[in-house]
Design an enzyme around this catalytic site. Structure first.
Site, PDB file in Angstrom:
ATOM      1  N   LYS A   1      -0.011 -33.775 -27.296  1.00 41.26           N
ATOM      2  CA  LYS A   1      -0.193 -32.403 -27.762  1.00 41.26           C
ATOM      3  C   LYS A   1       1.187 -31.795 -27.934  1.00 41.26           C
ATOM      4  CE  LYS A   1      -2.531 -28.492 -28.532  1.00 41.26           C
ATOM      5  NZ  LYS A   1      -3.477 -28.309 -29.635  1.00 41.26           N
TER       6      LYS A   1
ATOM      7  N   GLU B   1      -1.371 -34.048 -31.705  1.00 41.54           N
ATOM      8  CA  GLU B   1      -2.156 -32.887 -32.135  1.00 41.54           C
ATOM      9  C   GLU B   1      -1.282 -31.645 -32.147  1.00 41.54           C
ATOM     10  OE1 GLU B   1      -5.785 -29.921 -30.812  1.00 41.54           O
ATOM     11  OE2 GLU B   1      -5.601 -31.847 -29.779  1.00 41.54           O
TER      12      GLU B   1
ATOM     13  N   LEU C   1     -11.246 -32.300 -30.957  1.00 40.60           N
ATOM     14  CA  LEU C   1     -12.341 -33.261 -31.044  1.00 40.60           C
ATOM     15  C   LEU C   1     -12.022 -34.349 -32.059  1.00 40.60           C
ATOM     16  CD1 LEU C   1     -15.471 -30.910 -30.951  1.00 40.60           C
ATOM     17  CD2 LEU C   1     -14.422 -32.171 -29.066  1.00 40.60           C
TER      18      LEU C   1
END
Length: 214
Positions: A40, A117, A20
């Protein structure tokens, strides 16, 4: 902020709200007129296009990109929901860290900012020898650390910041995730303490409150 910047998003622990926060920060940069793509590092516990990438796109309110469909934004997706090194070993595969870096550079050539991330916290092993922290220190990507107001967050945040300081990893920002709200007394003090700590020890880093609605 300079164009062609690569930033790494990690957290003080798993399930602290990195996904988030990554989408939130991407929107924040987009509002400044920058082109932003998220990546990612590795995703476990799903198949196909990484679930976290799909969440990023929903928060950004954009469709899945060509880079999502061809695997550039998440090269490694493993089915077993565990540490990347174990998930890869379970499937008889191995993470090619040079390929991950090459993917980041490809994305960086098309966007102003790449937000990567990570998986879990900083010390999560990517293989038997290398942790996320090792990879981050090697690449020298500035860090965005996601924390929260839950009990224990001060300890985990300070330990994460201490190891980054020791490994000479630059700190871009700390994002304080306000969800879920459990104990307002602890949460208020955690926020106050961490803001003060950042001011004293990392004065150039930003402390960002992430709205609950994000």
């Amino acid at each position: 902020m300079k164009n062609k910047q690569i930033l790494f998003v990690s957290g003080i622990d798993t399930d602290v709200g990195k996904t988030l926060a990554t989408g939130f920060y991407a929107n924040r940069l987009t509002a400044q007129g920058l082109t932003v793509i998220t990546q990612k590092l590795v995703q476990t516990g799903c198949q196909g296009i990484a679930e976290d990438i799909q969440t990023h796109r929903k928060i950004q309110k954009i469709p899945l990109q060509q880079w999502d469909h061809n695997g550039t934004t998440c090269r490694y997706v493993f089915g077993y929901p565990c540490s990347p090194h174990l998930a890869a070993a379970w499937e008889g595969r191995q993470l090619d860290l040079e390929q991950l870096t090459a993917d980041t550079q490809t994305l960086s050539s098309h966007y102003d900012v790449v937000l990567i991330e990570g998986a879990g916290g900083l010390a999560v092993p990517l293989n038997r020898e290398i942790t996320t922290l090792d990879y981050l220190a090697r690449q020298r990507y500035p860090l965005i650390l996601v924390t929260s107001g839950k009990l224990g967050s001060i300890n985990h945040t300070l330990l994460s910041l201490e190891v980054c300081q020791r490994r000479d990893i630059p700190l871009q920002a700390v994002i304080y995730n306000q969800y879920p709200q459990i104990d307002p007394i602890i949460e208020t003090e955690t926020q106050r303490y961490l803001q003060g700590y950042l001011t004293r020890h990392f004065p150039s880093a930003e402390f960002i409150m992430m709205p609950i609605c994000e």
